[in-house]
Scaffold this active site. Structure first.
Site, mmCIF file in Angstrom:
data_model
loop_
_atom_site.group_PDB
_atom_site.id
_atom_site.type_symbol
_atom_site.label_atom_id
_atom_site.label_comp_id
_atom_site.label_asym_id
_atom_site.label_seq_id
_atom_site.Cartn_x
_atom_site.Cartn_y
_atom_site.Cartn_z
ATOM 1 N N TYR A 235 -24.787 107.194 -34.442
ATOM 2 C CA TYR A 235 -24.325 106.738 -35.759
ATOM 3 C C TYR A 235 -22.812 106.565 -35.773
ATOM 4 O O TYR A 235 -22.285 105.538 -36.228
ATOM 5 C CB TYR A 235 -24.748 107.757 -36.823
ATOM 6 C CG TYR A 235 -24.208 107.471 -38.207
ATOM 7 C CD1 TYR A 235 -24.791 106.496 -39.006
ATOM 8 C CD2 TYR A 235 -23.126 108.198 -38.710
ATOM 9 C CE1 TYR A 235 -24.300 106.233 -40.281
ATOM 10 C CE2 TYR A 235 -22.632 107.938 -39.972
ATOM 11 C CZ TYR A 235 -23.218 106.955 -40.756
ATOM 12 O OH TYR A 235 -22.722 106.700 -42.015
ATOM 13 N N ARG B 56 -16.405 120.370 -45.508
ATOM 14 C CA ARG B 56 -16.529 118.951 -45.758
ATOM 15 C C ARG B 56 -15.570 118.524 -46.870
ATOM 16 O O ARG B 56 -15.234 119.314 -47.755
ATOM 17 C CB ARG B 56 -17.968 118.592 -46.193
ATOM 18 C CG ARG B 56 -19.031 118.851 -45.129
ATOM 19 C CD ARG B 56 -18.931 117.887 -43.976
ATOM 20 N NE ARG B 56 -19.969 118.056 -42.983
ATOM 21 C CZ ARG B 56 -19.876 118.834 -41.905
ATOM 22 N NH1 ARG B 56 -18.757 119.530 -41.708
ATOM 23 N NH2 ARG B 56 -20.860 118.913 -41.038
#
Length: 313
Positions: free
Chosen positions: A145, A213
């Protein structure tokens, strides 16, 4: 403006389509509905919706020739890291070859194109330990990805420098907000957390819960897209799109506890192959163009949860 949004029935795409529709643009959506949902875009007229796979090159070419779009926001992709690990060949066809084809068709046949925006990803940085991630950070893709997103954005740069196509790539960090499907395997962790808290189910941390994150609310993503659409200085460049702040998954779990005023059981599982440990965006280059995130975790989560209640989700 005449705007095409590929993957426009999906999570980010539907918010983007709605924004430009509400601001008086003629919005078209192309989506094969493999993960997108037609109910996400009730404001799009039937004649403005194309139920087409991004790899159907003949139909894509015909649409571009006919409508001569001013702006294309290219979001159609295999968005699951897991799926690209399982089947890198198919995901490469969607994420790289179809992107290259879209660029070339516009180069050849669209005299009206003013901007092509490509959705890249913070995944391109991989596990480089140096934070925040800047445009000069090491690129260390840890999954098909990530490789595919990096290839896509580099093709946009080449088509700008070699052929003068007005392109911009945006590296999205961890996007969350209304319409994100918690039941799909590619869903963001916050929508999964919401689903677990709503139903009182056990939550599984993929790893130790200390991974961090940069969570960015979907409306800030749409704001970034709008800014680069309307700024020629963005052409040929790549920008990080995030909040500029990092939170650990355990911190997010605790925030959900506070908002819901309850807790749920949890346990730790294996880390997922291809996942990065820490991520944080340097958004300074986009800020220079006028971008300013309007949502941090607390107010973003509150709007997210309130919006889901209004939508009846």
């Amino acid at each position: 403006m005449n705007i095409l949004i590929t993957g426009g029935a999906g999570f980010i795409g539907s918010h983007t389509a709605e924004y430009f529709h509400e601001n008086g643009n003629d919005v078209f959506v192309l989506d094969n509905l493999s993960t997108g949902k037609i109910e996400n875009i009730p404001f799009i007229n039937q004649e403005n919706f194309f139920n087409i796979d991004i790899r159907d090159y003949n139909k894509i070419e015909a649409i571009i020739k006919e409508f001569q779009f001013d702006v294309i926001v290219h979001l159609a992709a295999v968005v699951s890291v897991v799926d690209t690990v399982k089947d890198p060949i198919t995901s490469n066809e969607v994420n790289v070859e179809a992107t290259l084809n879209l660029l070339d068709i516009n180069k050849k046949y669209n005299q009206n194109i003013k901007k092509i925006i490509f959705a890249s990803s913070a995944a391109v940085y991989g596990n480089d330990p140096i934070l925040p991630k800047t445009m000069d950070s090491m690129i260390r893709p840890a999954s098909p990805y990530a490789i595919q997103k990096y290839a896509g954005e580099q093709y946009l740069k080449i088509y700008n420098s070699l052929y003068g196509l007005p392109t911009v790539a945006l590296r999205f960090f961890n996007v969350y907000g209304p319409k994100q499907d918690p039941k799909s395997q590619y869903s963001g962790v916050l929508s999964i957390l919401k689903n677990k808290f709503d139903n009182g189910d056990e939550f599984i941390f993929n790893g130790d819960g200390l991974q961090t994150r940069d969570f960015v609310f979907v409306k800030d993503i749409v704001n970034a897209i709008n800014i680069v659409v309307n700024n020629d200085n963005a052409n040929g460049n790549i920008f990080n799109v995030g909040s500029g702040k990092a939170s650990s998954l355990m911190e997010m779990f605790e925030t959900f506890q506070q908002i819901y005023n309850k807790t749920i059981s949890y346990r730790y599982g294996d880390e997922r192959a291809g996942d990065v440990k820490h991520s944080l965006a340097d958004i300074s280059s986009l800020v220079k163009l006028g971008y300013q995130p309007n949502y941090q975790v607390n107010n973003g989560l509150k709007e997210y949860l309130n919006s889901e209640i209004k939508l009846g989700i």
